[in-house]
Design an enzyme around this catalytic site. Structure first.
Site, PDB file in Angstrom:
ATOM      1  N   ARG A   1       1.980   9.237  14.414  1.00 49.61           N
ATOM      2  CA  ARG A   1       3.037   8.619  13.626  1.00 49.61           C
ATOM      3  C   ARG A   1       3.819   7.666  14.518  1.00 49.61           C
ATOM      4  O   ARG A   1       3.655   7.620  15.723  1.00 49.61           O
ATOM      5  CB  ARG A   1       3.988   9.699  13.065  1.00 49.61           C
ATOM      6  CG  ARG A   1       3.375  10.648  12.040  1.00 49.61           C
ATOM      7  CD  ARG A   1       3.190  10.005  10.691  1.00 49.61           C
ATOM      8  NE  ARG A   1       4.368   9.284  10.246  1.00 49.61           N
ATOM      9  CZ  ARG A   1       5.453   9.841   9.702  1.00 49.61           C
ATOM     10  NH1 ARG A   1       5.497  11.155   9.522  1.00 49.61           N
ATOM     11  NH2 ARG A   1       6.481   9.118   9.316  1.00 49.61           N
TER      12      ARG A   1
ATOM     13  N   ARG B   1      -7.002   8.845   4.035  1.00 54.19           N
ATOM     14  CA  ARG B   1      -8.153   7.996   3.728  1.00 54.19           C
ATOM     15  C   ARG B   1      -8.974   7.728   4.982  1.00 54.19           C
ATOM     16  O   ARG B   1     -10.206   7.925   4.987  1.00 54.19           O
ATOM     17  CB  ARG B   1      -7.677   6.669   3.116  1.00 54.19           C
ATOM     18  CG  ARG B   1      -8.798   5.646   2.883  1.00 54.19           C
ATOM     19  CD  ARG B   1      -8.215   4.315   2.430  1.00 54.19           C
ATOM     20  NE  ARG B   1      -7.253   3.791   3.386  1.00 54.19           N
ATOM     21  CZ  ARG B   1      -7.566   3.046   4.439  1.00 54.19           C
ATOM     22  NH1 ARG B   1      -8.824   2.714   4.675  1.00 54.19           N
ATOM     23  NH2 ARG B   1      -6.631   2.608   5.257  1.00 54.19           N
ATOM     24  N   ARG B   2      -8.328   7.284   6.043  1.00 48.38           N
ATOM     25  CA  ARG B   2      -9.057   6.988   7.273  1.00 48.38           C
ATOM     26  C   ARG B   2      -9.707   8.246   7.836  1.00 48.38           C
ATOM     27  O   ARG B   2     -10.868   8.228   8.251  1.00 48.38           O
ATOM     28  CB  ARG B   2      -8.112   6.369   8.302  1.00 48.38           C
ATOM     29  CG  ARG B   2      -7.634   4.972   7.932  1.00 48.38           C
ATOM     30  CD  ARG B   2      -6.484   4.523   8.801  1.00 48.38           C
ATOM     31  NE  ARG B   2      -6.000   3.190   8.425  1.00 48.38           N
ATOM     32  CZ  ARG B   2      -4.791   2.727   8.705  1.00 48.38           C
ATOM     33  NH1 ARG B   2      -3.922   3.490   9.358  1.00 48.38           N
ATOM     34  NH2 ARG B   2      -4.435   1.520   8.324  1.00 48.38           N
TER      35      ARG B   2
ATOM     36  N   CYS C   1      -0.928   7.655  -3.302  1.00 49.33           N
ATOM     37  CA  CYS C   1      -1.058   6.802  -2.118  1.00 49.33           C
ATOM     38  C   CYS C   1      -1.822   7.468  -0.971  1.00 49.33           C
ATOM     39  O   CYS C   1      -2.372   6.790  -0.117  1.00 49.33           O
ATOM     40  CB  CYS C   1       0.327   6.379  -1.619  1.00 49.33           C
ATOM     41  SG  CYS C   1       1.262   5.345  -2.772  1.00 49.33           S
TER      42      CYS C   1
ATOM     43  N   LYS D   1       0.827  -1.212   0.000  1.00 50.08           N
ATOM     44  CA  LYS D   1       0.000   0.000   0.000  1.00 50.08           C
ATOM     45  C   LYS D   1       0.862   1.263   0.000  1.00 50.08           C
ATOM     46  O   LYS D   1       0.368   2.344  -0.343  1.00 50.08           O
ATOM     47  CB  LYS D   1      -0.957   0.005   1.192  1.00 50.08           C
ATOM     48  CG  LYS D   1      -0.291   0.201   2.549  1.00 50.08           C
ATOM     49  CD  LYS D   1      -1.327   0.306   3.646  1.00 50.08           C
ATOM     50  CE  LYS D   1      -0.657   0.556   5.003  1.00 50.08           C
ATOM     51  NZ  LYS D   1      -1.631   0.736   6.093  1.00 50.08           N
ATOM     52  N   ASP D   2       2.150   1.147   0.397  1.00 46.07           N
ATOM     53  CA  ASP D   2       3.043   2.307   0.446  1.00 46.07           C
ATOM     54  C   ASP D   2       3.723   2.591  -0.886  1.00 46.07           C
ATOM     55  O   ASP D   2       4.373   3.633  -1.037  1.00 46.07           O
ATOM     56  CB  ASP D   2       4.142   2.090   1.497  1.00 46.07           C
ATOM     57  CG  ASP D   2       3.599   2.045   2.916  1.00 46.07           C
ATOM     58  OD1 ASP D   2       2.532   2.643   3.161  1.00 46.07           O
ATOM     59  OD2 ASP D   2       4.245   1.407   3.780  1.00 46.07           O
TER      60      ASP D   2
ATOM     61  N   ARG E   1       2.805   3.466  18.623  1.00 45.45           N
ATOM     62  CA  ARG E   1       1.406   3.872  18.576  1.00 45.45           C
ATOM     63  C   ARG E   1       0.588   3.221  19.691  1.00 45.45           C
ATOM     64  O   ARG E   1      -0.244   3.872  20.332  1.00 45.45           O
ATOM     65  CB  ARG E   1       0.812   3.521  17.208  1.00 45.45           C
ATOM     66  CG  ARG E   1       1.497   4.240  16.064  1.00 45.45           C
ATOM     67  CD  ARG E   1       0.858   3.914  14.726  1.00 45.45           C
ATOM     68  NE  ARG E   1       1.653   4.438  13.619  1.00 45.45           N
ATOM     69  CZ  ARG E   1       1.191   4.682  12.408  1.00 45.45           C
ATOM     70  NH1 ARG E   1      -0.078   4.444  12.128  1.00 45.45           N
ATOM     71  NH2 ARG E   1       1.976   5.155  11.471  1.00 45.45           N
TER      72      ARG E   1
END
Length: 304
Positions: free
Chosen positions: A143, A125-126, A235, A77-78, A149
Protein backbone atom coordinates in the site's frame (compact mmCIF):
# COMPACT_ATOMS: atom_id res chain seq x y z
CA UNK A 1 -17.90 31.43 -12.02
CA UNK A 2 -15.72 29.61 -9.50
CA UNK A 3 -15.67 25.83 -9.12
CA UNK A 4 -14.57 24.17 -5.87
CA UNK A 5 -12.71 20.97 -6.84
CA UNK A 6 -12.45 18.18 -4.29
CA UNK A 7 -9.58 15.72 -4.38
CA UNK A 8 -7.48 13.36 -2.33
CA UNK A 9 -4.16 14.75 -1.19
CA UNK A 10 -1.81 12.21 -2.74
CA UNK A 11 0.74 13.40 -5.27
CA UNK A 12 -1.02 11.58 -8.10
CA UNK A 13 -4.43 12.93 -7.09
CA UNK A 14 -3.05 16.46 -6.98
CA UNK A 15 -1.36 16.09 -10.40
CA UNK A 16 -4.64 14.89 -11.88
CA UNK A 17 -6.65 17.62 -10.18
CA UNK A 18 -4.27 20.36 -11.26
CA UNK A 19 -4.58 19.04 -14.81
CA UNK A 20 -8.38 19.31 -14.64
CA UNK A 21 -8.14 22.75 -13.05
CA UNK A 22 -5.90 23.82 -15.92
CA UNK A 23 -8.42 22.66 -18.51
CA UNK A 24 -11.13 24.62 -16.71
CA UNK A 25 -8.91 27.68 -16.36
CA UNK A 26 -8.43 27.59 -20.13
CA UNK A 27 -12.22 28.04 -20.34
CA UNK A 28 -11.93 31.10 -18.07
CA UNK A 29 -13.38 29.17 -15.14
CA UNK A 30 -11.85 30.06 -11.78
CA UNK A 31 -11.06 27.05 -9.57
CA UNK A 32 -10.26 26.29 -5.93
CA UNK A 33 -8.77 22.94 -4.92
CA UNK A 34 -10.00 21.42 -1.66
CA UNK A 35 -8.20 18.37 -0.23
CA UNK A 36 -10.33 15.68 1.39
CA UNK A 37 -8.84 12.72 3.27
CA UNK A 38 -10.52 9.43 2.38
CA UNK A 39 -10.80 6.08 4.16
CA UNK A 40 -8.21 4.59 1.83
CA UNK A 41 -5.75 7.37 2.72
CA UNK A 42 -6.26 7.02 6.47
CA UNK A 43 -5.66 3.26 6.71
CA UNK A 44 -2.56 2.10 4.84
CA UNK A 45 -2.21 -1.29 6.51
CA UNK A 46 -5.33 -3.18 5.44
CA UNK A 47 -6.17 -4.71 2.10
CA UNK A 48 -8.43 -2.43 0.06
CA UNK A 49 -11.06 -5.16 -0.11
CA UNK A 50 -11.26 -5.15 3.70
CA UNK A 51 -12.03 -1.42 3.80
CA UNK A 52 -15.30 -1.67 1.89
CA UNK A 53 -16.68 -0.01 -1.22
CA UNK A 54 -15.65 3.49 -2.29
CA UNK A 55 -12.61 3.74 -0.03
CA UNK A 56 -11.11 6.53 -2.16
CA UNK A 57 -14.37 8.26 -3.09
CA UNK A 58 -17.12 8.24 -0.47
CA UNK A 59 -15.83 11.19 1.57
CA UNK A 60 -15.62 13.24 -1.62
CA UNK A 61 -19.12 12.11 -2.57
CA UNK A 62 -20.44 13.30 0.78
CA UNK A 63 -18.75 16.69 0.36
CA UNK A 64 -20.52 17.09 -2.99
CA UNK A 65 -23.87 16.03 -1.60
CA UNK A 66 -23.42 18.50 1.27
CA UNK A 67 -22.49 21.25 -1.24
CA UNK A 68 -19.04 21.76 0.27
CA UNK A 69 -17.41 21.11 -3.11
CA UNK A 70 -18.82 21.44 -6.63
CA UNK A 71 -16.96 18.65 -8.42
CA UNK A 72 -14.53 15.86 -7.55
CA UNK A 73 -11.59 14.44 -9.46
CA UNK A 74 -11.04 10.67 -9.26
CA UNK A 75 -8.99 7.92 -10.79
CA UNK A 76 -12.07 6.49 -12.45
CA UNK A 77 -11.13 2.88 -11.70
CA UNK A 78 -11.66 3.72 -7.99
CA UNK A 79 -15.25 4.91 -8.44
CA UNK A 80 -17.86 2.23 -7.57
CA UNK A 81 -20.15 1.19 -10.40
CA UNK A 82 -23.09 1.20 -7.97
CA UNK A 83 -23.10 4.81 -6.90
CA UNK A 84 -25.19 7.69 -5.62
CA UNK A 85 -28.38 8.46 -7.56
CA UNK A 86 -27.55 12.16 -7.26
CA UNK A 87 -24.04 12.05 -8.69
CA UNK A 88 -22.53 11.22 -12.08
CA UNK A 89 -19.24 11.05 -13.95
CA UNK A 90 -19.61 13.99 -16.30
CA UNK A 91 -16.18 14.32 -17.92
CA UNK A 92 -13.28 12.05 -18.83
CA UNK A 93 -10.27 13.69 -20.51
CA UNK A 94 -8.25 11.58 -22.94
CA UNK A 95 -7.09 8.27 -21.48
CA UNK A 96 -3.49 7.71 -20.44
CA UNK A 97 -2.00 4.20 -20.79
CA UNK A 98 -4.28 1.45 -19.41
CA UNK A 99 -1.36 -0.94 -18.84
CA UNK A 100 -0.11 -2.64 -15.68
CA UNK A 101 3.68 -2.90 -15.50
CA UNK A 102 5.91 -5.04 -13.31
CA UNK A 103 9.05 -3.33 -12.01
CA UNK A 104 12.26 -4.72 -10.49
CA UNK A 105 15.73 -3.40 -9.66
CA UNK A 106 18.47 -3.54 -12.28
CA UNK A 107 21.02 -4.68 -9.71
CA UNK A 108 19.08 -7.90 -9.10
CA UNK A 109 19.89 -10.81 -11.38
CA UNK A 110 16.32 -12.07 -11.64
CA UNK A 111 14.73 -14.29 -14.21
CA UNK A 112 11.38 -12.52 -13.92
CA UNK A 113 9.57 -15.30 -15.77
CA UNK A 114 10.83 -18.26 -13.75
CA UNK A 115 12.47 -17.35 -10.42
CA UNK A 116 10.41 -17.64 -7.24
CA UNK A 117 9.87 -13.98 -6.28
CA UNK A 118 7.44 -11.88 -4.29
CA UNK A 119 5.42 -9.15 -5.99
CA UNK A 120 4.00 -6.12 -4.23
CA UNK A 121 0.36 -5.29 -4.99
CA UNK A 122 -2.89 -4.48 -3.18
CA UNK A 123 -5.11 -5.40 -6.14
CA UNK A 124 -7.27 -8.53 -6.08
CA UNK A 125 -7.43 -8.41 -9.89
CA UNK A 126 -3.65 -8.34 -10.31
CA UNK A 127 -3.14 -10.99 -7.62
CA UNK A 128 -5.68 -13.31 -9.23
CA UNK A 129 -4.49 -12.99 -12.82
CA UNK A 130 -0.82 -13.32 -11.86
CA UNK A 131 -1.57 -16.86 -10.68
CA UNK A 132 -2.10 -17.73 -14.35
CA UNK A 133 0.33 -15.45 -16.19
CA UNK A 134 3.22 -15.49 -13.67
CA UNK A 135 2.75 -18.37 -11.20
CA UNK A 136 6.34 -17.93 -10.00
CA UNK A 137 5.36 -14.65 -8.32
CA UNK A 138 3.94 -14.67 -4.78
CA UNK A 139 1.75 -11.63 -3.98
CA UNK A 140 2.71 -9.52 -0.96
CA UNK A 141 0.53 -6.66 0.27
CA UNK A 142 1.78 -3.25 -0.87
CA UNK A 143 0.00 0.00 0.00
CA UNK A 144 1.00 3.66 -0.15
CA UNK A 145 1.42 6.34 -2.78
CA UNK A 146 3.59 5.91 -5.86
CA UNK A 147 6.77 7.27 -4.25
CA UNK A 148 6.32 5.07 -1.18
CA UNK A 149 5.91 1.96 -3.30
CA UNK A 150 8.94 2.77 -5.44
CA UNK A 151 11.05 3.36 -2.31
CA UNK A 152 9.99 0.02 -0.82
CA UNK A 153 11.17 -1.67 -4.01
CA UNK A 154 14.40 0.34 -4.01
CA UNK A 155 15.07 -0.63 -0.38
CA UNK A 156 14.64 -4.33 -1.07
CA UNK A 157 11.37 -4.85 0.80
CA UNK A 158 9.95 -6.40 -2.37
CA UNK A 159 11.51 -8.31 -5.24
CA UNK A 160 9.08 -6.81 -7.74
CA UNK A 161 6.05 -4.54 -7.67
CA UNK A 162 3.13 -4.02 -10.05
CA UNK A 163 1.76 -0.55 -10.77
CA UNK A 164 -0.49 1.20 -13.26
CA UNK A 165 1.65 2.83 -15.94
CA UNK A 166 -0.68 5.85 -16.11
CA UNK A 167 0.15 7.02 -12.59
CA UNK A 168 3.87 6.84 -13.28
CA UNK A 169 3.55 8.73 -16.57
CA UNK A 170 1.36 11.47 -15.10
CA UNK A 171 3.86 12.10 -12.31
CA UNK A 172 6.89 11.91 -14.58
CA UNK A 173 8.45 9.12 -12.50
CA UNK A 174 11.95 8.21 -13.69
CA UNK A 175 12.32 4.43 -13.91
CA UNK A 176 15.84 4.46 -15.38
CA UNK A 177 17.27 2.63 -12.34
CA UNK A 178 14.74 -0.20 -12.77
CA UNK A 179 13.76 -2.88 -15.23
CA UNK A 180 10.10 -3.02 -16.15
CA UNK A 181 7.73 -4.64 -18.62
CA UNK A 182 4.04 -4.68 -19.41
CA UNK A 183 1.97 -7.43 -17.83
CA UNK A 184 -0.14 -9.50 -20.19
CA UNK A 185 -3.40 -9.01 -18.29
CA UNK A 186 -6.45 -6.84 -18.95
CA UNK A 187 -6.60 -3.60 -16.95
CA UNK A 188 -9.17 -2.71 -14.34
CA UNK A 189 -12.27 -1.12 -15.88
CA UNK A 190 -11.44 2.55 -16.64
CA UNK A 191 -7.78 2.19 -15.65
CA UNK A 192 -5.75 5.17 -16.86
CA UNK A 193 -8.81 7.45 -16.98
CA UNK A 194 -9.51 10.53 -14.87
CA UNK A 195 -13.18 10.88 -13.96
CA UNK A 196 -14.70 14.23 -13.02
CA UNK A 197 -17.79 13.78 -10.88
CA UNK A 198 -20.58 16.28 -10.32
CA UNK A 199 -24.16 16.52 -9.10
CA UNK A 200 -26.70 15.52 -11.74
CA UNK A 201 -28.85 18.55 -10.92
CA UNK A 202 -26.07 21.09 -11.58
CA UNK A 203 -26.89 21.70 -15.24
CA UNK A 204 -24.64 24.72 -15.67
CA UNK A 205 -21.61 22.99 -14.15
CA UNK A 206 -22.24 19.86 -16.20
CA UNK A 207 -22.37 21.87 -19.42
CA UNK A 208 -18.95 23.28 -18.56
CA UNK A 209 -17.49 19.86 -17.77
CA UNK A 210 -18.74 18.44 -21.04
CA UNK A 211 -16.35 20.83 -22.81
CA UNK A 212 -13.33 19.04 -21.29
CA UNK A 213 -14.66 15.55 -21.97
CA UNK A 214 -13.04 13.29 -24.57
CA UNK A 215 -16.04 11.45 -26.01
CA UNK A 216 -14.02 8.47 -27.24
CA UNK A 217 -12.60 7.90 -23.76
CA UNK A 218 -16.04 8.40 -22.21
CA UNK A 219 -17.80 5.66 -24.19
CA UNK A 220 -14.87 3.28 -23.72
CA UNK A 221 -14.95 3.85 -19.97
CA UNK A 222 -18.73 3.51 -19.91
CA UNK A 223 -18.64 0.12 -21.64
CA UNK A 224 -15.97 -1.18 -19.25
CA UNK A 225 -17.74 0.07 -16.12
CA UNK A 226 -21.14 -1.23 -17.18
CA UNK A 227 -19.64 -4.67 -17.81
CA UNK A 228 -18.37 -4.72 -14.23
CA UNK A 229 -21.65 -3.29 -12.96
CA UNK A 230 -23.70 -5.98 -14.69
CA UNK A 231 -21.40 -8.75 -13.50
CA UNK A 232 -21.78 -7.33 -9.99
CA UNK A 233 -18.28 -7.80 -8.65
CA UNK A 234 -17.46 -4.27 -7.51
CA UNK A 235 -14.17 -2.39 -7.84
CA UNK A 236 -12.17 -5.13 -6.12
CA UNK A 237 -13.39 -8.03 -8.27
CA UNK A 238 -10.80 -10.10 -10.20
CA UNK A 239 -12.28 -8.60 -13.37
CA UNK A 240 -10.41 -7.00 -16.27
CA UNK A 241 -11.97 -4.98 -19.08
CA UNK A 242 -10.71 -3.00 -22.04
CA UNK A 243 -12.76 -1.20 -24.68
CA UNK A 244 -11.45 0.46 -27.84
CA UNK A 245 -13.46 2.68 -30.15
CA UNK A 246 -12.39 2.46 -33.79
CA UNK A 247 -13.01 5.96 -35.10
CA UNK A 248 -12.60 4.95 -38.76
CA UNK A 249 -15.02 2.02 -38.64
CA UNK A 250 -17.37 3.45 -36.02
CA UNK A 251 -17.15 0.30 -33.90
CA UNK A 252 -16.79 0.01 -30.13
CA UNK A 253 -15.06 -3.25 -29.14
CA UNK A 254 -15.04 -4.59 -25.58
CA UNK A 255 -13.16 -7.55 -24.09
CA UNK A 256 -13.48 -8.72 -20.49
CA UNK A 257 -11.88 -11.44 -18.39
CA UNK A 258 -12.73 -12.82 -14.97
CA UNK A 259 -10.93 -15.16 -12.60
CA UNK A 260 -13.63 -17.63 -11.59
CA UNK A 261 -13.22 -19.76 -8.47
CA UNK A 262 -15.18 -22.98 -8.09
CA UNK A 263 -14.07 -24.82 -4.98
CA UNK A 264 -10.32 -25.36 -5.28
CA UNK A 265 -10.35 -24.79 -9.04
CA UNK A 266 -9.64 -21.35 -10.48
CA UNK A 267 -10.09 -20.57 -14.15
CA UNK A 268 -10.22 -17.47 -16.33
CA UNK A 269 -13.40 -16.73 -18.23
CA UNK A 270 -13.19 -14.50 -21.27
CA UNK A 271 -15.74 -12.88 -23.53
CA UNK A 272 -16.01 -9.95 -25.91
CA UNK A 273 -18.48 -8.01 -28.01
CA UNK A 274 -18.89 -4.97 -30.20
CA UNK A 275 -21.45 -2.39 -31.25
CA UNK A 276 -21.61 -0.04 -34.23
CA UNK A 277 -22.05 3.47 -32.87
CA UNK A 278 -20.83 7.07 -32.72
CA UNK A 279 -19.04 8.60 -29.76
CA UNK A 280 -22.35 10.20 -28.78
CA UNK A 281 -24.08 6.83 -28.40
CA UNK A 282 -23.50 6.45 -24.67
CA UNK A 283 -26.58 4.27 -24.21
CA UNK A 284 -25.28 1.80 -26.78
CA UNK A 285 -21.97 1.60 -24.92
CA UNK A 286 -23.90 0.85 -21.72
CA UNK A 287 -25.84 -1.89 -23.51
CA UNK A 288 -22.62 -3.41 -24.85
CA UNK A 289 -21.03 -3.40 -21.40
CA UNK A 290 -24.13 -4.87 -19.78
CA UNK A 291 -24.36 -7.60 -22.42
CA UNK A 292 -20.74 -8.69 -22.05
CA UNK A 293 -20.86 -8.37 -18.26
CA UNK A 294 -23.99 -10.49 -18.02
CA UNK A 295 -22.36 -13.24 -20.08
CA UNK A 296 -19.99 -14.03 -17.21
CA UNK A 297 -22.91 -15.44 -15.30
CA UNK A 298 -23.47 -17.95 -18.09
CA UNK A 299 -20.45 -18.75 -20.26
CA UNK A 300 -17.87 -21.49 -19.84
CA UNK A 301 -15.15 -20.07 -22.06
CA UNK A 302 -11.65 -20.25 -20.59
CA UNK A 303 -8.42 -18.67 -21.77
CA UNK A 304 -5.94 -20.24 -19.34
Amino acid sequence: MKLRIGTRGSTLAMVQTEYIAGLLNDLDIETEIIIVKTTGDKDQNKKLADLGIGVFTKELDNKMLENEIDIAVHSLKDVPTLWSEELQITATPKRESPDDIIIWRKDCDFDIEHDELNVGTSSIRRTSFLQFTNPNLTPKLLRGNVATRINKLRNGEYDTIVMAKAGLVRQGIDLSEFNYKKLDILPAPAQGIIGVASRKADTKINQILEKICDKKTYIEATAERWALKEYGGGCQAPFGAFAVYDTEEGILNLRCELVDEQGTIKRVKSNEGFVICTTDDVELSKELGARVGASFKEIETFTY
